[in-house]
Design a protein around this motif. Sequence first.
Motif, PDB file in Angstrom:
ATOM      1  N   THR A  77      15.502  28.471 -22.105  1.00 60.85           N
ATOM      2  CA  THR A  77      16.106  29.552 -21.331  1.00 60.85           C
ATOM      3  C   THR A  77      17.353  29.058 -20.625  1.00 60.85           C
ATOM      4  O   THR A  77      17.483  27.872 -20.283  1.00 60.85           O
ATOM      5  CB  THR A  77      15.124  30.103 -20.278  1.00 60.85           C
ATOM      6  N   LEU A  78      18.274  29.978 -20.408  1.00 59.35           N
ATOM      7  CA  LEU A  78      19.497  29.726 -19.658  1.00 59.35           C
ATOM      8  C   LEU A  78      19.519  30.668 -18.451  1.00 59.35           C
ATOM      9  O   LEU A  78      18.623  31.502 -18.284  1.00 59.35           O
ATOM     10  CB  LEU A  78      20.726  29.934 -20.547  1.00 59.35           C
TER      11      LEU A  78
ATOM     12  N   ILE B 214      26.789  27.747 -14.463  1.00 61.77           N
ATOM     13  CA  ILE B 214      27.513  27.360 -15.676  1.00 61.77           C
ATOM     14  C   ILE B 214      27.242  25.899 -16.022  1.00 61.77           C
ATOM     15  O   ILE B 214      26.967  25.546 -17.185  1.00 61.77           O
ATOM     16  CB  ILE B 214      29.025  27.611 -15.491  1.00 61.77           C
ATOM     17  N   LYS B 215      27.317  25.027 -15.027  1.00 57.95           N
ATOM     18  CA  LYS B 215      27.076  23.593 -15.260  1.00 57.95           C
ATOM     19  C   LYS B 215      25.647  23.335 -15.716  1.00 57.95           C
ATOM     20  O   LYS B 215      25.400  22.502 -16.588  1.00 57.95           O
ATOM     21  CB  LYS B 215      27.385  22.806 -13.987  1.00 57.95           C
ATOM     22  N   GLU B 216      24.693  24.066 -15.119  1.00 59.02           N
ATOM     23  CA  GLU B 216      23.296  23.881 -15.501  1.00 59.02           C
ATOM     24  C   GLU B 216      23.044  24.358 -16.924  1.00 59.02           C
ATOM     25  O   GLU B 216      22.313  23.714 -17.699  1.00 59.02           O
ATOM     26  CB  GLU B 216      22.381  24.629 -14.525  1.00 59.02           C
ATOM     27  N   ASN B 217      23.653  25.472 -17.331  1.00 60.65           N
ATOM     28  CA  ASN B 217      23.501  25.958 -18.701  1.00 60.65           C
ATOM     29  C   ASN B 217      24.027  24.939 -19.704  1.00 60.65           C
ATOM     30  O   ASN B 217      23.389  24.672 -20.730  1.00 60.65           O
ATOM     31  CB  ASN B 217      24.236  27.285 -18.883  1.00 60.65           C
TER      32      ASN B 217
ATOM     33  N   ARG C 157      19.788  35.301 -13.348  1.00 61.71           N
ATOM     34  CA  ARG C 157      18.547  35.689 -14.021  1.00 61.71           C
ATOM     35  C   ARG C 157      18.309  34.776 -15.214  1.00 61.71           C
ATOM     36  O   ARG C 157      19.247  34.252 -15.812  1.00 61.71           O
ATOM     37  CB  ARG C 157      18.617  37.147 -14.509  1.00 61.71           C
ATOM     38  N   ASP C 158      17.048  34.593 -15.595  1.00 65.37           N
ATOM     39  CA  ASP C 158      16.706  33.809 -16.776  1.00 65.37           C
ATOM     40  C   ASP C 158      16.884  34.661 -18.025  1.00 65.37           C
ATOM     41  O   ASP C 158      16.561  35.862 -18.031  1.00 65.37           O
ATOM     42  CB  ASP C 158      15.249  33.328 -16.702  1.00 65.37           C
ATOM     43  N   ILE C 159      17.375  34.033 -19.076  1.00 60.62           N
ATOM     44  CA  ILE C 159      17.498  34.696 -20.376  1.00 60.62           C
ATOM     45  C   ILE C 159      17.328  33.629 -21.447  1.00 60.62           C
ATOM     46  O   ILE C 159      17.791  32.493 -21.286  1.00 60.62           O
ATOM     47  CB  ILE C 159      18.856  35.416 -20.521  1.00 60.62           C
ATOM     48  N   SER C 160      16.634  33.954 -22.515  1.00 56.62           N
ATOM     49  CA  SER C 160      16.437  32.965 -23.570  1.00 56.62           C
ATOM     50  C   SER C 160      17.776  32.676 -24.252  1.00 56.62           C
ATOM     51  O   SER C 160      18.608  33.580 -24.405  1.00 56.62           O
ATOM     52  CB  SER C 160      15.422  33.458 -24.595  1.00 56.62           C
TER      53      SER C 160
ATOM     54  N   VAL D 254      21.884  22.873 -22.658  1.00 57.28           N
ATOM     55  CA  VAL D 254      22.208  22.945 -24.082  1.00 57.28           C
ATOM     56  C   VAL D 254      22.584  21.563 -24.620  1.00 57.28           C
ATOM     57  O   VAL D 254      22.208  21.204 -25.743  1.00 57.28           O
ATOM     58  CB  VAL D 254      23.334  23.971 -24.326  1.00 57.28           C
ATOM     59  N   VAL D 255      23.292  20.783 -23.834  1.00 57.37           N
ATOM     60  CA  VAL D 255      23.660  19.426 -24.242  1.00 57.37           C
ATOM     61  C   VAL D 255      22.409  18.581 -24.481  1.00 57.37           C
ATOM     62  O   VAL D 255      22.298  17.870 -25.489  1.00 57.37           O
ATOM     63  CB  VAL D 255      24.564  18.780 -23.166  1.00 57.37           C
ATOM     64  N   GLU D 256      21.456  18.654 -23.575  1.00 55.82           N
ATOM     65  CA  GLU D 256      20.283  17.774 -23.643  1.00 55.82           C
ATOM     66  C   GLU D 256      19.122  18.365 -24.428  1.00 55.82           C
ATOM     67  O   GLU D 256      18.352  17.634 -25.054  1.00 55.82           O
ATOM     68  CB  GLU D 256      19.807  17.437 -22.223  1.00 55.82           C
ATOM     69  N   LEU D 257      18.987  19.723 -24.424  1.00 54.78           N
ATOM     70  CA  LEU D 257      17.786  20.353 -24.974  1.00 54.78           C
ATOM     71  C   LEU D 257      18.102  21.549 -25.862  1.00 54.78           C
ATOM     72  O   LEU D 257      17.222  22.375 -26.127  1.00 54.78           O
ATOM     73  CB  LEU D 257      16.876  20.817 -23.823  1.00 54.78           C
ATOM     74  N   GLY D 258      19.327  21.662 -26.317  1.00 52.29           N
ATOM     75  CA  GLY D 258      19.792  22.891 -26.964  1.00 52.29           C
ATOM     76  C   GLY D 258      18.964  23.371 -28.133  1.00 52.29           C
ATOM     77  O   GLY D 258      18.832  24.574 -28.358  1.00 52.29           O
TER      78      GLY D 258
END
Length: 529
Positions: free
Chosen positions: A394-395, A377-380, A400-403, A384-388
């Motif tokens: 991908t998140l 959760i923190k990584e997602n 699992r990875d998901i776009s 998004v904050v830095e590269l959203g």
Amino acid sequence: MSQSIESLARYLAQEERYLSLNKIQRGIEKECLRIKTSGYLSQEPHPKALGSALTHKFITTDYSEALLEFITPASDSIDAPFEWLKHIHQFVYNNIGEELLWGLSMPCVMASEAAIPIAQYGHSNSGKMKHIYRVGLGHRYGKVMQTIAGVHYNISFPTRFWANYAAYSGVQQVDSGFISSEYFKIIRNFHRFGWLVTYLFGASPALCQSFVKSARTHKSSLEAMENGTLYGKFATSLRMSDIGYSNNAQSTLNISYNSLEKYIEGLEKAIRTEEPFYKDIGVKVDDAYKQLNSNLLQIENEYYGHIRPKQTSKMGERPTKALANRGVEYIEVRALDLNPFSPLGVDIYQAAFLDCFLLYCLFEDSPFITLRENAEIKENLRRVVELGRRRGLTLRFRNRDISLKDFAHQILEGMALIAHLLDKANQTRRFSMAVESAKVKIEHPEQTLSGLIIAALRDSRSPYYSPGGFYEFAFKTSEQHKDVMTKAAMDKEVQQHFNVEAEKSHQRQSELEADNSVTFENYLAAYFE
């Protein structure tokens, strides 16, 4: 989208059960800085004409004398909080002379920490406590960080809705325990999916270089413009990054949202566990308080969360005691930056989107959050904050990875069903329009709030283009907001209502200050008892 959302939406559509959704209670709290025409933070005390910051119902201060906070009453009309915000803005503008209300979350021309006046609340015990708490925040985290502004959205669901929801869930007794556990389902899923709110409504992709120079922070991830602006090329909300609200000491707390009991237990432990660094600061030094105590948290509200469970506290009652005694009354979403494209700092379509999103968080499966998932959760959120707005981002979800694009459309598909129910309940198209607008912004990141701001700073074709960078854009925005609010004449009865409330608030503060029956030390001891 899970089958639970589809089946629950069908259930609520039957026998017009969706009508229970037209009594949702909403309220808004909006923070904003008073600034001088030079762009610097106002050094003037809280204007007396606005009332007492300690006891006024609608207008108070947050960390600084210059950081105003506007509070609307709760209402089951989605329009009402915005009408209240409009009136409050008009009243404030009428009483702050040439000063402006800064239209963005991130402050600008910052001189030094010494130039940030900490909010004062008078000589009553409660007033002293509020002031000392803020003094402690400055010692712990720095004063500059405390000048960042945001919008809080408060929401609660009506008894009739909970009855329908419980019947669908096979629950016989709708009590505070059941309702609290369901609110915590929302909170957990908000943490899982709240990156979508930051993607859409993050409005702090850039800031003034003076902020970074003044704050205890870094700028390694930012690019520079010649005009004193720092920005993240794909950033959405620097307010939500470690450049904004950051607290390394709190990162070790691991407050659990898996139940009300665990949440209370974590906060209670934090306000009673001494932190060596804070101990070194001292509590009462040379007869002056530097903080309320030397614990990990001075009080529960020091814990920064993007969403909080809330219960209205009685006089002298701590937030966790109120929650323990009466359960969750409403939830407070704290993840919104000020929207510079609205003179109120937030617009009604953001509110409509949040209504749909929070119901999605309730209807979607919400298992307990493990330590592994918490890291996910923190990584997602960081991504998004830095590269959203970076295409192809991908998140992570369930390891699992998901776009981001696919993830967002899955959420919005479920929200569309909920929006349809809210539209029917409220005889509008506003909720569906909010979700449809979000779908467009997933396909076109440049249309998000952060995308529009970056265009204003870099693209001469933007209608908001500001070649002077962040400062020029923010200052022009603040001037335009004042112009819009002051051109509309304030209703005389509304004006009188605020005048009366200001006078009564001063009277209430005087009454509190006249009560000398308890020393401050005893008052503080009783509060934490």
